[in-house]
Design an enzyme around this catalytic site. Structure first.
Site, PDB file in Angstrom:
ATOM      1  N   CYS A   7      29.333   2.624 215.186  1.00  0.00           N
ATOM      2  CA  CYS A   7      30.629   3.040 215.977  1.00  0.00           C
ATOM      3  C   CYS A   7      31.248   1.502 215.848  1.00  0.00           C
ATOM      4  O   CYS A   7      32.734   1.548 215.868  1.00  0.00           O
ATOM      5  CB  CYS A   7      30.115   3.087 217.230  1.00  0.00           C
ATOM      6  SG  CYS A   7      29.713   5.083 217.608  1.00  0.00           S
ATOM      7  N   ASP A  30      27.618   0.162 201.209  1.00  0.00           N
ATOM      8  CA  ASP A  30      26.307   0.015 201.944  1.00  0.00           C
ATOM      9  C   ASP A  30      26.118  -1.649 201.715  1.00  0.00           C
ATOM     10  O   ASP A  30      26.449  -2.113 200.413  1.00  0.00           O
ATOM     11  CB  ASP A  30      25.191   0.720 201.171  1.00  0.00           C
ATOM     12  CG  ASP A  30      24.070   0.509 202.126  1.00  0.00           C
ATOM     13  OD1 ASP A  30      23.523   1.669 202.868  1.00  0.00           O
ATOM     14  OD2 ASP A  30      23.304  -0.366 202.301  1.00  0.00           O
ATOM     15  N   HIS A  46      30.637   9.903 217.472  1.00  0.00           N
ATOM     16  CA  HIS A  46      29.197   9.639 217.501  1.00  0.00           C
ATOM     17  C   HIS A  46      28.329  10.769 217.361  1.00  0.00           C
ATOM     18  O   HIS A  46      28.372  11.356 218.444  1.00  0.00           O
ATOM     19  CB  HIS A  46      28.641   8.449 218.499  1.00  0.00           C
ATOM     20  CG  HIS A  46      27.268   8.276 218.421  1.00  0.00           C
ATOM     21  ND1 HIS A  46      26.793   6.952 217.742  1.00  0.00           N
ATOM     22  CD2 HIS A  46      26.169   8.789 218.636  1.00  0.00           C
ATOM     23  CE1 HIS A  46      25.597   6.997 217.697  1.00  0.00           C
ATOM     24  NE2 HIS A  46      24.954   8.091 218.305  1.00  0.00           N
ATOM     25  N   ASN A  86      19.181  10.666 205.865  1.00  0.00           N
ATOM     26  CA  ASN A  86      17.986  10.538 206.437  1.00  0.00           C
ATOM     27  C   ASN A  86      17.765  10.898 207.875  1.00  0.00           C
ATOM     28  O   ASN A  86      18.724  10.525 208.708  1.00  0.00           O
ATOM     29  CB  ASN A  86      17.255   9.121 206.297  1.00  0.00           C
ATOM     30  CG  ASN A  86      17.261   8.618 204.729  1.00  0.00           C
ATOM     31  OD1 ASN A  86      16.950   9.471 203.999  1.00  0.00           O
ATOM     32  ND2 ASN A  86      17.767   7.490 204.695  1.00  0.00           N
ATOM     33  N   GLY A  92      12.859   7.457 207.474  1.00  0.00           N
ATOM     34  CA  GLY A  92      13.634   6.264 206.933  1.00  0.00           C
ATOM     35  C   GLY A  92      14.895   5.917 207.653  1.00  0.00           C
ATOM     36  O   GLY A  92      15.693   5.130 207.413  1.00  0.00           O
ATOM     37  N   HIS A  99      25.079   9.699 208.917  1.00  0.00           N
ATOM     38  CA  HIS A  99      25.716   8.976 207.602  1.00  0.00           C
ATOM     39  C   HIS A  99      25.188   9.839 206.702  1.00  0.00           C
ATOM     40  O   HIS A  99      23.897  10.208 206.444  1.00  0.00           O
ATOM     41  CB  HIS A  99      25.718   7.530 207.620  1.00  0.00           C
ATOM     42  CG  HIS A  99      24.149   7.055 207.860  1.00  0.00           C
ATOM     43  ND1 HIS A  99      23.489   6.785 208.981  1.00  0.00           N
ATOM     44  CD2 HIS A  99      23.293   6.436 207.084  1.00  0.00           C
ATOM     45  CE1 HIS A  99      22.469   6.550 208.634  1.00  0.00           C
ATOM     46  NE2 HIS A  99      22.146   6.337 207.422  1.00  0.00           N
ATOM     47  N   HIS A 101      24.546   9.222 202.636  1.00  0.00           N
ATOM     48  CA  HIS A 101      24.587   8.093 201.418  1.00  0.00           C
ATOM     49  C   HIS A 101      25.120   8.856 200.145  1.00  0.00           C
ATOM     50  O   HIS A 101      24.556   9.914 199.680  1.00  0.00           O
ATOM     51  CB  HIS A 101      23.152   7.565 201.116  1.00  0.00           C
ATOM     52  CG  HIS A 101      22.451   6.871 202.163  1.00  0.00           C
ATOM     53  ND1 HIS A 101      22.317   5.527 202.216  1.00  0.00           N
ATOM     54  CD2 HIS A 101      21.913   7.425 203.353  1.00  0.00           C
ATOM     55  CE1 HIS A 101      21.679   5.140 203.208  1.00  0.00           C
ATOM     56  NE2 HIS A 101      21.449   6.315 203.902  1.00  0.00           N
TER      57      HIS A 101
HETATM   58  P1  AMP Z   1      19.476   4.682 206.842  1.00  0.00           P
HETATM   59  O1  AMP Z   1      18.193   3.773 206.522  1.00  0.00           O
HETATM   60  O2  AMP Z   1      19.515   6.127 206.255  1.00  0.00           O
HETATM   61  O3  AMP Z   1      19.706   4.937 208.379  1.00  0.00           O
HETATM   62  O4  AMP Z   1      20.569   3.858 206.278  1.00  0.00           O
HETATM   63  C1  AMP Z   1      21.273   2.776 206.891  1.00  0.00           C
HETATM   64  C2  AMP Z   1      22.006   2.090 205.756  1.00  0.00           C
HETATM   65  O5  AMP Z   1      22.826   1.337 206.495  1.00  0.00           O
HETATM   66  C3  AMP Z   1      21.248   1.396 205.057  1.00  0.00           C
HETATM   67  O6  AMP Z   1      21.212   1.782 203.689  1.00  0.00           O
HETATM   68  C4  AMP Z   1      21.706  -0.231 205.326  1.00  0.00           C
HETATM   69  O7  AMP Z   1      21.817  -0.940 204.209  1.00  0.00           O
HETATM   70  C5  AMP Z   1      23.131   0.107 205.754  1.00  0.00           C
HETATM   71  N1  AMP Z   1      23.666  -0.861 206.582  1.00  0.00           N
HETATM   72  C6  AMP Z   1      23.271  -1.515 207.870  1.00  0.00           C
HETATM   73  N2  AMP Z   1      23.888  -2.541 208.093  1.00  0.00           N
HETATM   74  C7  AMP Z   1      25.228  -2.505 207.545  1.00  0.00           C
HETATM   75  C8  AMP Z   1      26.275  -2.891 207.730  1.00  0.00           C
HETATM   76  N3  AMP Z   1      26.737  -3.805 208.441  1.00  0.00           N
HETATM   77  N4  AMP Z   1      27.430  -2.475 206.805  1.00  0.00           N
HETATM   78  C9  AMP Z   1      27.124  -1.815 205.618  1.00  0.00           C
HETATM   79  N5  AMP Z   1      25.970  -1.133 205.389  1.00  0.00           N
HETATM   80  C10 AMP Z   1      24.892  -1.276 206.373  1.00  0.00           C
HETATM   81 ZN    ZN Z   2      27.706   5.734 216.917  1.00  0.00          ZN
END
Ligand code: AMP
Ligand code: ZN
Length: 113
Positions: A7, A30, A46, A86, A92, A99, A101
């Site tokens: 957010c 990412d 959200h 995830n 994970g 989100h 990926h």
């Molecule tokens: P998940 O583990 O599926 O919840 O994915 C979260 C993703 O967010 C991970 O791949 C992190 O590398 C990515 N992430 C965390 N903080 C940031 C950020 N500030 N900017 C971009 N990606 C981020």
């Molecule tokens: Zn949010």
């Protein structure tokens, strides 16, 4: 959601490397890429994770997948790419804002777990 990282990224409080944006969707690179192209696509509202999708908000999910299709073409990923979401810590999930990926830019392994 005051304390949600994504957010804060969406409203500009935390910087991100934007790839795509429209009325409902925001997409950014990412910070810790697992492939040459690793983009996160998030709804601007959200939603915690897939378990939080209902008939009330599922129109946003259709819109997200339209955006994913556009982004994949912009990034020239037509040869192949993967979309992953995830759901909860056991799978994970580390950021509790839904989100997707987008992973691509190389031959991906078939391993899913
Ligand atoms: P998940 O583990 O599926 O919840 O994915 C979260 C993703 O967010 C991970 O791949 C992190 O590398 C990515 N992430 C965390 N903080 C940031 C950020 N500030 N900017 C971009 N990606 C981020
Ligand atoms: Zn949010």
């Amino acid at each position: 959601m005051n304390d949600c990282l994504f957010c804060k990224i969406i409203n500009g409080e935390i910087p991100s490397s934007k790839v795509y944006e429209d009325e409902f969707v925001y997409a950014f690179n990412d910070i810790n890429p697992m492939a040459p192209v690793h983009i996160l696509v998030v709804p601007k509202t959200h939603i915690t994770n897939v378990l939080d999708i209902t008939s009330e908000n599922s129109n946003i999910i259709a819109h997200i997948f339209e955006a994913i299709s556009k982004i994949a073409k912009q990034q020239k990923l037509e040869k192949g790419f993967r979309v992953v979401s995830n759901c909860n810590e056991y799978a994970g999930q580390s950021v509790f804002h839904l989100h997707f990926h987008i992973l691509g830019g190389k031959q991906l392994s078939l391993q899913m777990a």
